[in-house]
Write a protein that holds these residues in place. Structure first.
Motif, PDB file in Angstrom:
ATOM      1  N   ARG A  63       0.833  -1.203   0.000  1.00 43.27           N
ATOM      2  CA  ARG A  63       0.000   0.000   0.000  1.00 43.27           C
ATOM      3  C   ARG A  63       0.867   1.253   0.000  1.00 43.27           C
ATOM      4  O   ARG A  63       2.037   1.209   0.394  1.00 43.27           O
ATOM      5  N   ILE A  64       0.276   2.365  -0.409  1.00 46.34           N
ATOM      6  CA  ILE A  64       0.963   3.647  -0.284  1.00 46.34           C
ATOM      7  C   ILE A  64       1.047   3.989   1.204  1.00 46.34           C
ATOM      8  O   ILE A  64       0.039   4.003   1.902  1.00 46.34           O
ATOM      9  N   ALA A  65       2.254   4.225   1.692  1.00 47.71           N
ATOM     10  CA  ALA A  65       2.431   4.576   3.102  1.00 47.71           C
ATOM     11  C   ALA A  65       1.861   5.970   3.357  1.00 47.71           C
ATOM     12  O   ALA A  65       1.909   6.847   2.482  1.00 47.71           O
ATOM     13  N   ARG A  66       1.311   6.164   4.552  1.00 54.91           N
ATOM     14  CA  ARG A  66       0.672   7.442   4.902  1.00 54.91           C
ATOM     15  C   ARG A  66       1.071   7.832   6.319  1.00 54.91           C
ATOM     16  O   ARG A  66       1.089   6.989   7.223  1.00 54.91           O
ATOM     17  N   ALA A  67       1.342   9.112   6.515  1.00 53.93           N
ATOM     18  CA  ALA A  67       1.709   9.591   7.840  1.00 53.93           C
ATOM     19  C   ALA A  67       0.494   9.883   8.713  1.00 53.93           C
ATOM     20  O   ALA A  67       0.641  10.134   9.910  1.00 53.93           O
ATOM     21  N   ASP A  68      -0.717   9.843   8.127  1.00 54.02           N
ATOM     22  CA  ASP A  68      -1.918  10.095   8.924  1.00 54.02           C
ATOM     23  C   ASP A  68      -2.587   8.806   9.394  1.00 54.02           C
ATOM     24  O   ASP A  68      -3.659   8.845   9.992  1.00 54.02           O
ATOM     25  N   THR A  69      -1.964   7.673   9.119  1.00 52.52           N
ATOM     26  CA  THR A  69      -2.520   6.372   9.499  1.00 52.52           C
ATOM     27  C   THR A  69      -1.396   5.528  10.085  1.00 52.52           C
ATOM     28  O   THR A  69      -0.539   5.025   9.359  1.00 52.52           O
ATOM     29  N   TYR A  70      -1.389   5.375  11.406  1.00 56.23           N
ATOM     30  CA  TYR A  70      -0.252   4.739  12.080  1.00 56.23           C
ATOM     31  C   TYR A  70       0.140   3.381  11.496  1.00 56.23           C
ATOM     32  O   TYR A  70       1.318   3.157  11.214  1.00 56.23           O
ATOM     33  N   PRO A  71      -0.803   2.451  11.266  1.00 54.37           N
ATOM     34  CA  PRO A  71      -0.382   1.145  10.718  1.00 54.37           C
ATOM     35  C   PRO A  71       0.281   1.242   9.339  1.00 54.37           C
ATOM     36  O   PRO A  71       1.078   0.384   8.977  1.00 54.37           O
ATOM     37  N   LEU A  72      -0.083   2.287   8.568  1.00 51.98           N
ATOM     38  CA  LEU A  72       0.513   2.444   7.232  1.00 51.98           C
ATOM     39  C   LEU A  72       1.702   3.395   7.238  1.00 51.98           C
ATOM     40  O   LEU A  72       2.223   3.755   6.182  1.00 51.98           O
ATOM     41  N   ALA A  73       2.151   3.788   8.430  1.00 54.79           N
ATOM     42  CA  ALA A  73       3.306   4.684   8.527  1.00 54.79           C
ATOM     43  C   ALA A  73       4.616   3.908   8.678  1.00 54.79           C
ATOM     44  O   ALA A  73       5.679   4.521   8.744  1.00 54.79           O
ATOM     45  N   PHE A  74       4.526   2.576   8.713  1.00 54.70           N
ATOM     46  CA  PHE A  74       5.738   1.754   8.781  1.00 54.70           C
ATOM     47  C   PHE A  74       6.229   1.515   7.354  1.00 54.70           C
ATOM     48  O   PHE A  74       5.811   0.576   6.675  1.00 54.70           O
ATOM     49  N   VAL A  75       7.094   2.380   6.883  1.00 52.17           N
ATOM     50  CA  VAL A  75       7.564   2.333   5.500  1.00 52.17           C
ATOM     51  C   VAL A  75       8.545   1.178   5.320  1.00 52.17           C
ATOM     52  O   VAL A  75       9.541   1.063   6.046  1.00 52.17           O
ATOM     53  N   VAL A  76       8.263   0.308   4.346  1.00 56.61           N
ATOM     54  CA  VAL A  76       9.127  -0.854   4.097  1.00 56.61           C
ATOM     55  C   VAL A  76      10.036  -0.649   2.888  1.00 56.61           C
ATOM     56  O   VAL A  76      10.885  -1.485   2.604  1.00 56.61           O
ATOM     57  N   GLY A  77       9.870   0.453   2.169  1.00 57.22           N
ATOM     58  CA  GLY A  77      10.723   0.706   1.011  1.00 57.22           C
ATOM     59  C   GLY A  77      10.101   1.748   0.100  1.00 57.22           C
ATOM     60  O   GLY A  77       9.070   2.350   0.420  1.00 57.22           O
ATOM     61  N   LEU A  78      10.750   1.956  -1.047  1.00 58.37           N
ATOM     62  CA  LEU A  78      10.265   2.862  -2.078  1.00 58.37           C
ATOM     63  C   LEU A  78       9.839   2.035  -3.279  1.00 58.37           C
ATOM     64  O   LEU A  78      10.547   1.096  -3.672  1.00 58.37           O
TER      65      LEU A  78
END
Length: 208
Positions: A113-128
């Motif tokens: 998924r596209i990582a987002r800083a407004d959603t904690y579970p999606l703020a764990f960036v695994v790469g580009l």
């Protein structure tokens, strides 16, 4: 001038240059030589990092060289070495994702998924995101660096600010300033090592 030690660390996937006290992702530096002068430049960028006489360069252990040919061969070889491993994350894309976009793995269905800083579970960036990928197709997040001719879709500008640290933006993409609102996350994503190249940084989100 003090010794300029240049060496590649395959396990870290980085080239270290003592003069600037910095590390650069593998194969992002280019060595060139004119006479006794050896120059290091950032790949695909009009930026000279170091320009010095061959006698100023040294190996990792500090040892020097017998001549300019030997010095240039060593420096050039270190710049061209590949990392021991290029860690990536591969998963089916849960949405359309543009190349260069910071990505996260969904905890709900393990899709990319596209990582987002407004959603904690999606703020764990695994790469580009390595390349553009459509919903349902296999996407790949790289943890080294991404070079794009145009960063507008990810950063809002065609080029990056060289030397700038970029943060995860609230709704995805990258920004030069971290979010500041309560409930958002501050996450460093990468450093712009060239106008068109972002080097990935692995960092955990800080919930504000």
């Amino acid at each position: 001038m003090s010794q300029i030690r240049v060496f590649h660390d395959a396990d870290r996937g980085a080239i270290f240059v003592s003069m600037v006290n910095a590390a650069f992702p593998s194969r992002t530096l280019v060595a060139s030589r004119v006479g006794d002068l050896i120059t290091l430049q950032i790949f695909n960028a009009d930026q000279t990092l170091v320009a010095a006489l061959w006698t100023d360069y040294a190996r990792r252990d500090g040892s020097g060289f017998e001549g300019p040919d030997e010095a240039f061969a060593y420096v050039s070889d270190e710049c061209n070495r590949a990392p021991a491993r290029m860690p990536t994350v591969t998963a089916a894309a849960g949405e359309d994702i543009a190349a260069g976009m910071p990505v996260a793995l969904s905890r709900a269905d393990s899709t990319l998924r596209i990582a987002r800083a407004d959603t904690y579970p999606l703020a764990f960036v695994v790469g580009l995101a390595a390349v553009d990928v459509g919903t349902g197709f296999a996407g790949r997040g790289v943890r080294t660096y991404v070079t794009l001719p145009d960063w507008t879709e990810v950063a809002g500008t065609p080029s990056l600010a060289v030397g700038q640290t970029y943060f995860l933006a609230p709704e995805g993409g990258i920004a030069v300033m971290p979010p500041i609102l309560p409930g958002q996350c501050s996450v460093r994503v990468g450093n712009a090592i060239a106008a068109q190249t972002l080097a990935f940084i692995q960092a955990d989100p800080i919930l504000l």
